[in-house]
Design a protein around this motif. Sequence first.
Motif, PDB file in Angstrom:
ATOM      1  N   LYS A 173       0.848  -1.199   0.000  1.00 42.75           N
ATOM      2  CA  LYS A 173       0.000   0.000   0.000  1.00 42.75           C
ATOM      3  C   LYS A 173       0.879   1.243   0.000  1.00 42.75           C
ATOM      4  CE  LYS A 173      -3.987   1.988   2.328  1.00 42.75           C
ATOM      5  NZ  LYS A 173      -4.846   2.139   1.186  1.00 42.75           N
ATOM      6  N   MET A 174       0.700   2.070  -1.027  1.00 41.15           N
ATOM      7  CA  MET A 174       1.469   3.305  -1.157  1.00 41.15           C
ATOM      8  C   MET A 174       0.586   4.493  -0.810  1.00 41.15           C
ATOM      9  SD  MET A 174       3.730   2.759  -4.606  1.00 41.15           S
ATOM     10  CE  MET A 174       2.829   1.527  -5.542  1.00 41.15           C
ATOM     11  N   LYS A 175       1.236   5.602  -0.511  1.00 42.88           N
ATOM     12  CA  LYS A 175       0.552   6.881  -0.332  1.00 42.88           C
ATOM     13  C   LYS A 175       0.870   7.744  -1.546  1.00 42.88           C
ATOM     14  CE  LYS A 175      -0.663   7.945   4.082  1.00 42.88           C
ATOM     15  NZ  LYS A 175      -0.719   8.972   5.083  1.00 42.88           N
ATOM     16  N   SER A 176       0.032   8.759  -1.763  1.00 42.06           N
ATOM     17  CA  SER A 176       0.256   9.641  -2.905  1.00 42.06           C
ATOM     18  C   SER A 176       0.438  11.079  -2.450  1.00 42.06           C
ATOM     19  CB  SER A 176      -0.908   9.543  -3.889  1.00 42.06           C
ATOM     20  OG  SER A 176      -2.088  10.020  -3.292  1.00 42.06           O
ATOM     21  N   TRP A 177       1.068  11.849  -3.318  1.00 40.17           N
ATOM     22  CA  TRP A 177       1.281  13.280  -3.122  1.00 40.17           C
ATOM     23  C   TRP A 177       1.309  13.882  -4.516  1.00 40.17           C
ATOM     24  CZ3 TRP A 177       5.436  16.427  -4.712  1.00 40.17           C
ATOM     25  CH2 TRP A 177       5.458  17.703  -4.153  1.00 40.17           C
ATOM     26  N   SER A 178       0.841  15.109  -4.661  1.00 40.82           N
ATOM     27  CA  SER A 178       0.886  15.738  -5.979  1.00 40.82           C
ATOM     28  C   SER A 178       1.108  17.232  -5.860  1.00 40.82           C
ATOM     29  CB  SER A 178      -0.396  15.449  -6.765  1.00 40.82           C
ATOM     30  OG  SER A 178      -1.502  16.055  -6.140  1.00 40.82           O
ATOM     31  N   ARG A 179       1.539  17.801  -6.967  1.00 41.09           N
ATOM     32  CA  ARG A 179       1.735  19.244  -7.077  1.00 41.09           C
ATOM     33  C   ARG A 179       1.464  19.634  -8.513  1.00 41.09           C
ATOM     34  NH1 ARG A 179       6.419  20.823  -9.659  1.00 41.09           N
ATOM     35  NH2 ARG A 179       7.909  19.169 -10.026  1.00 41.09           N
ATOM     36  N   VAL A 180       1.261  20.914  -8.746  1.00 41.48           N
ATOM     37  CA  VAL A 180       1.095  21.422 -10.104  1.00 41.48           C
ATOM     38  C   VAL A 180       2.479  21.788 -10.630  1.00 41.48           C
ATOM     39  CG1 VAL A 180       0.055  23.198 -11.552  1.00 41.48           C
ATOM     40  CG2 VAL A 180      -1.233  22.238  -9.625  1.00 41.48           C
ATOM     41  N   ALA A 181       2.841  21.209 -11.762  1.00 45.37           N
ATOM     42  CA  ALA A 181       4.138  21.458 -12.381  1.00 45.37           C
ATOM     43  C   ALA A 181       4.117  22.786 -13.133  1.00 45.37           C
ATOM     44  CB  ALA A 181       4.477  20.317 -13.339  1.00 45.37           C
ATOM     45  N   ASP A 182       5.291  23.247 -13.551  1.00 50.50           N
ATOM     46  CA  ASP A 182       5.390  24.497 -14.319  1.00 50.50           C
ATOM     47  C   ASP A 182       4.534  24.462 -15.584  1.00 50.50           C
ATOM     48  OD1 ASP A 182       7.069  25.588 -12.473  1.00 50.50           O
ATOM     49  OD2 ASP A 182       8.889  25.385 -13.669  1.00 50.50           O
ATOM     50  N   SER A 183       4.338  23.263 -16.132  1.00 55.30           N
ATOM     51  CA  SER A 183       3.538  23.107 -17.348  1.00 55.30           C
ATOM     52  C   SER A 183       2.052  23.313 -17.098  1.00 55.30           C
ATOM     53  CB  SER A 183       3.748  21.704 -17.916  1.00 55.30           C
ATOM     54  OG  SER A 183       3.242  20.743 -16.992  1.00 55.30           O
ATOM     55  N   GLY A 184       1.658  23.290 -15.820  1.00 59.06           N
ATOM     56  CA  GLY A 184       0.246  23.341 -15.469  1.00 59.06           C
ATOM     57  C   GLY A 184      -0.349  21.962 -15.259  1.00 59.06           C
ATOM     58  N   ASN A 185       0.395  20.922 -15.635  1.00 56.71           N
ATOM     59  CA  ASN A 185      -0.054  19.547 -15.435  1.00 56.71           C
ATOM     60  C   ASN A 185       0.128  19.138 -13.977  1.00 56.71           C
ATOM     61  OD1 ASN A 185      -0.519  19.344 -18.177  1.00 56.71           O
ATOM     62  ND2 ASN A 185       1.452  18.393 -18.604  1.00 56.71           N
ATOM     63  N   THR A 186      -0.614  18.136 -13.567  1.00 54.69           N
ATOM     64  CA  THR A 186      -0.443  17.580 -12.225  1.00 54.69           C
ATOM     65  C   THR A 186       0.712  16.593 -12.256  1.00 54.69           C
ATOM     66  OG1 THR A 186      -2.765  17.834 -11.697  1.00 54.69           O
ATOM     67  CG2 THR A 186      -1.544  16.215 -10.405  1.00 54.69           C
ATOM     68  N   SER A 187       1.615  16.726 -11.304  1.00 57.99           N
ATOM     69  CA  SER A 187       2.717  15.785 -11.130  1.00 57.99           C
ATOM     70  C   SER A 187       2.436  15.019  -9.852  1.00 57.99           C
ATOM     71  CB  SER A 187       4.052  16.529 -11.031  1.00 57.99           C
ATOM     72  OG  SER A 187       5.102  15.613 -10.807  1.00 57.99           O
ATOM     73  N   GLU A 189      -1.818  11.158 -18.518  1.00 53.95           N
ATOM     74  CA  GLU A 189      -1.084  10.171 -19.322  1.00 53.95           C
ATOM     75  C   GLU A 189      -1.098   8.824 -18.602  1.00 53.95           C
ATOM     76  OE1 GLU A 189       2.809  11.656 -20.291  1.00 53.95           O
ATOM     77  OE2 GLU A 189       2.017  13.551 -21.022  1.00 53.95           O
ATOM     78  N   PRO A 190      -2.252   8.145 -18.550  1.00 56.66           N
ATOM     79  CA  PRO A 190      -2.378   6.928 -17.748  1.00 56.66           C
ATOM     80  C   PRO A 190      -1.610   5.718 -18.278  1.00 56.66           C
ATOM     81  CG  PRO A 190      -4.371   7.291 -19.016  1.00 56.66           C
ATOM     82  CD  PRO A 190      -3.498   8.500 -19.217  1.00 56.66           C
ATOM     83  N   ASP A 191      -1.094   5.767 -19.497  1.00 54.41           N
ATOM     84  CA  ASP A 191      -0.398   4.617 -20.072  1.00 54.41           C
ATOM     85  C   ASP A 191       1.077   4.539 -19.691  1.00 54.41           C
ATOM     86  OD1 ASP A 191      -2.749   3.827 -21.282  1.00 54.41           O
ATOM     87  OD2 ASP A 191      -2.301   4.873 -23.153  1.00 54.41           O
ATOM     88  N   THR A 192       1.606   5.601 -19.044  1.00 56.88           N
ATOM     89  CA  THR A 192       3.021   5.584 -18.657  1.00 56.88           C
ATOM     90  C   THR A 192       3.198   6.017 -17.208  1.00 56.88           C
ATOM     91  OG1 THR A 192       3.348   7.833 -19.502  1.00 56.88           O
ATOM     92  CG2 THR A 192       3.920   6.007 -20.987  1.00 56.88           C
ATOM     93  N   LEU A 193       4.278   5.517 -16.609  1.00 58.50           N
ATOM     94  CA  LEU A 193       4.702   5.894 -15.259  1.00 58.50           C
ATOM     95  C   LEU A 193       6.158   6.313 -15.312  1.00 58.50           C
ATOM     96  CD1 LEU A 193       3.375   2.869 -13.164  1.00 58.50           C
ATOM     97  CD2 LEU A 193       2.294   5.103 -13.460  1.00 58.50           C
ATOM     98  N   LYS A 194       6.549   7.140 -14.360  1.00 56.27           N
ATOM     99  CA  LYS A 194       7.938   7.583 -14.240  1.00 56.27           C
ATOM    100  C   LYS A 194       8.534   6.886 -13.030  1.00 56.27           C
ATOM    101  CE  LYS A 194       6.315  11.821 -16.238  1.00 56.27           C
ATOM    102  NZ  LYS A 194       5.560  12.995 -15.855  1.00 56.27           N
ATOM    103  N   LEU A 195       9.009   5.662 -13.249  1.00 64.63           N
ATOM    104  CA  LEU A 195       9.552   4.819 -12.190  1.00 64.63           C
ATOM    105  C   LEU A 195      10.871   5.380 -11.680  1.00 64.63           C
ATOM    106  CD1 LEU A 195       8.911   2.010 -10.853  1.00 64.63           C
ATOM    107  CD2 LEU A 195      10.507   1.050 -12.522  1.00 64.63           C
ATOM    108  N   LYS A 196      11.084   5.326 -10.372  1.00 60.54           N
ATOM    109  CA  LYS A 196      12.352   5.757  -9.780  1.00 60.54           C
ATOM    110  C   LYS A 196      13.266   4.522  -9.737  1.00 60.54           C
ATOM    111  CE  LYS A 196      12.543   9.396  -9.275  1.00 60.54           C
ATOM    112  NZ  LYS A 196      12.729  10.353 -10.375  1.00 60.54           N
ATOM    113  N   PRO A 197      14.144   4.357 -10.714  1.00 60.96           N
ATOM    114  CA  PRO A 197      14.842   3.088 -10.922  1.00 60.96           C
ATOM    115  C   PRO A 197      15.969   2.772  -9.941  1.00 60.96           C
ATOM    116  CG  PRO A 197      15.640   4.688 -12.483  1.00 60.96           C
ATOM    117  CD  PRO A 197      14.505   5.339 -11.734  1.00 60.96           C
TER     118      PRO A 197
END
Length: 138
Positions: A60-74, A93-101
Amino acid sequence: MSEAKYPITGSCQCGNIKYELLEPPLFFAACHCKECQKLSTSAFSITAMVKTDSVKFQGKMKSWSRVADSGNTSGAMFCPTCGNRIYHFDPSEPDTLKLKPSNLSDTSIINPTIHIWVSEKQNWYQIPSGVKVFNRQP
């Protein structure tokens, strides 16, 4: 870079969140923006862009978000116990994730070929030759 065998496992620092990366990432990027410097407590943060269906998570993970400079939600998903970031996402963009490798068991696959937000790069870091460079978000 070694020839990786998939799936590759990964986990947060405390082991509460585990995952399997089922196939190679689309690419690796190093982000030099001030937000990623804060995240990594270093000069940049490394991201593996992956297809959402190429990674399977447990815990179980928790989430956090902010508005990026682009105006998109990060958005970010992280372990609620140790705080380790697991991945970032853009809800549009639900088809991709930015994994922290750096959480992978085999980090030899990490080789950033794209460097972004180099306009905020630390002066002492030299970007390797032969990689794509963007002053901001491409």
